[in-house]
Design an enzyme around this catalytic site. Structure first.
Site, PDB file in Angstrom:
ATOM      1  N   PRO A 141      -3.522   5.583  -0.120  1.00 33.78           N
ATOM      2  CA  PRO A 141      -2.964   4.963  -1.326  1.00 33.78           C
ATOM      3  C   PRO A 141      -3.273   5.769  -2.587  1.00 33.78           C
ATOM      4  CG  PRO A 141      -4.180   3.354   0.003  1.00 33.78           C
ATOM      5  CD  PRO A 141      -4.500   4.709   0.552  1.00 33.78           C
ATOM      6  N   GLU A 180     -10.441   0.788   5.763  1.00 29.86           N
ATOM      7  CA  GLU A 180     -10.456   0.905   4.299  1.00 29.86           C
ATOM      8  C   GLU A 180     -10.171   2.327   3.841  1.00 29.86           C
ATOM      9  OE1 GLU A 180     -10.463  -1.352   1.684  1.00 29.86           O
ATOM     10  OE2 GLU A 180      -9.962  -2.501   3.483  1.00 29.86           O
ATOM     11  N   ARG A 204      15.941  14.831   8.921  1.00 28.44           N
ATOM     12  CA  ARG A 204      17.335  14.880   8.461  1.00 28.44           C
ATOM     13  C   ARG A 204      17.670  16.181   7.750  1.00 28.44           C
ATOM     14  NH1 ARG A 204      19.838  10.709   6.834  1.00 28.44           N
ATOM     15  NH2 ARG A 204      20.635  11.827   5.046  1.00 28.44           N
ATOM     16  N   ASP A 207      22.929  14.668  -0.699  1.00 31.04           N
ATOM     17  CA  ASP A 207      22.167  13.445  -0.963  1.00 31.04           C
ATOM     18  C   ASP A 207      21.923  13.258  -2.451  1.00 31.04           C
ATOM     19  OD1 ASP A 207      22.144  12.876   1.655  1.00 31.04           O
ATOM     20  OD2 ASP A 207      20.003  13.185   1.977  1.00 31.04           O
TER      21      ASP A 207
HETATM   22  C1  9D3 Z   1     -10.277  -2.410  -1.126  1.00 27.25           C
HETATM   23  C2  9D3 Z   1      -8.822  -2.166  -1.268  1.00 27.25           C
HETATM   24  N1  9D3 Z   1      -8.266  -1.700  -0.023  1.00 27.25           N
HETATM   25  C3  9D3 Z   1      -7.429  -2.715   0.623  1.00 27.25           C
HETATM   26  C4  9D3 Z   1      -6.557  -3.483  -0.315  1.00 27.25           C
HETATM   27  C5  9D3 Z   1      -7.564  -0.458  -0.303  1.00 27.25           C
HETATM   28  C6  9D3 Z   1      -6.702   0.009   0.814  1.00 27.25           C
HETATM   29  C7  9D3 Z   1      -7.196   0.774   1.851  1.00 27.25           C
HETATM   30  C8  9D3 Z   1      -6.382   1.209   2.861  1.00 27.25           C
HETATM   31  C9  9D3 Z   1      -5.344  -0.295   0.784  1.00 27.25           C
HETATM   32  C10 9D3 Z   1      -4.520   0.155   1.811  1.00 27.25           C
HETATM   33  C11 9D3 Z   1      -5.031   0.907   2.843  1.00 27.25           C
HETATM   34  C12 9D3 Z   1      -4.146   1.397   3.908  1.00 27.25           C
HETATM   35  N2  9D3 Z   1      -3.002   2.094   3.342  1.00 27.25           N
HETATM   36  C13 9D3 Z   1      -2.684   3.334   3.659  1.00 27.25           C
HETATM   37  O1  9D3 Z   1      -3.327   3.912   4.499  1.00 27.25           O
HETATM   38  C14 9D3 Z   1      -1.589   3.984   2.996  1.00 27.25           C
HETATM   39  C15 9D3 Z   1      -0.693   3.549   1.982  1.00 27.25           C
HETATM   40  C16 9D3 Z   1      -0.553   2.303   1.292  1.00 27.25           C
HETATM   41  O2  9D3 Z   1      -1.260   1.304   1.508  1.00 27.25           O
HETATM   42  N3  9D3 Z   1       0.429   2.202   0.342  1.00 27.25           N
HETATM   43  C17 9D3 Z   1       1.266   3.234   0.049  1.00 27.25           C
HETATM   44  N4  9D3 Z   1       1.169   4.396   0.651  1.00 27.25           N
HETATM   45  C18 9D3 Z   1       0.192   4.533   1.603  1.00 27.25           C
HETATM   46  S1  9D3 Z   1      -0.077   5.949   2.443  1.00 27.25           S
HETATM   47  C19 9D3 Z   1      -1.322   5.301   3.333  1.00 27.25           C
END
Ligand code: 9D3
Length: 244
Positions: free
Chosen positions: A88, A115, A153, A168
């Site tokens: 994220p 996490e 693609r 595109d």
């Molecule tokens: C303590 C906060 N955590 C949970 C709310 C943070 C958190 C850790 C791991 C939030 C999501 C994740 C798992 N997400 C991904 O691995 C992820 C992701 C995403 O959640 N949103 C947008 N792109 C991506 S790329 C990988």
């Protein structure tokens, strides 16, 4: 043939989506090979441990470095192979990155779960850290599928002759115009006359104008980077006079 390696604790996640449609056909045609490797297969302990609690405390678990390092080591990568880690905290995925990766003969995608991933994995192994956007998913598997779809693609021969990836919308930098098909009137809603009775130039002008209007209304920041012609500026001026 491009080769994509996915590092994931859930290889089952990938079966159906990669077997069908454009990606499925591209694999069958030998345009792309996609392999999954499971870090659990690269653990040394009896419990096949892939996660542990975070240093410093806090909720949840973190993916341990050793299974991820051993998995990537087993792939025997050449220097310079792109290694994408999905988190994220990454940079938002853009078509520019997709194009760059589609030029490479090989790419690796590491999917986080729990996490997060031990920071040393990102530091030593990752060339790209990518997010899909500001919303919470359960892991990196769906982002990996999204990126695979976007890359495949663009590979030569993956699309039929009907579509060309250069056409595109993100290549123009504008959102696309509205689309219609038959019937010409549905429940009282008519297809715009320009499309039904239009000659080529009139259709083109209508489409360009509607693409500009949508972009202006929904994604105004895109207009700043789009290459706009003199005619585009005239169309925008008309739109401002007619619709605002
Ligand atoms: C303590 C906060 N955590 C949970 C709310 C943070 C958190 C850790 C791991 C939030 C999501 C994740 C798992 N997400 C991904 O691995 C992820 C992701 C995403 O959640 N949103 C947008 N792109 C991506 S790329 C990988």
């Amino acid at each position: 043939m491009m080769r994509i390696d996915v590092v994931t604790l859930f290889p089952e996640f990938f079966s159906a989506p990669l077997d069908v449609s454009i990606v499925g056909r591209a694999r069958q045609a030998g345009i792309v090979a996609i392999h999954c490797s499971n870090p659990r297969d690269f653990t040394a302990d009896a419990h096949r441990t892939v996660d542990d609690s975070p240093y410093g405390g806090g909720p949840g678990m973190v993916m341990k470095p050793e299974p991820l390092f051993e998995t990537v080591r087993s792939l025997d990568l050449e220097e310079g192979t792109p290694v994408v880690v999905f988190t994220p905290q990454g940079r938002p995925l853009k078509q520019r990155i997709v194009r760059e990766l589609a030029q490479s003969p090989r790419a690796v995608m590491i999917c986080g779960r729990y996490e997060g991933i031990d920071e040393r994995v990102r530091e030593r192994l990752a060339t790209h850290e990518i997010s899909l956007g500001d919303f919470v998913l359960s892991g990196g598997e769906l982002p990996a599928l999204v990126l695979i779809d976007a890359i495949v693609r663009l590979l030569p021969g993956a699309l039929g002759n009907e579509e060309s990836p250069a056409e595109d919308s993100f290549s123009h930098g504008l959102l696309e115009h509205p689309q219609y098909t038959r019937p010409p009137v549905y429940e009282g809603m008519a297809v715009p006359d320009e499309l039904v009775n239009g000659y080529h130039a009139r259709v083109d002008r209508w489409r360009r104008k509607e693409a500009l209007w949508r972009t202006y209304q929904r994604r105004p920041e895109l207009l700043g980077s789009a290459e706009l012609s003199d005619e585009d500026h005239e169309l925008l001026a008309e739109l401002m006079a007619e619709r605002l």
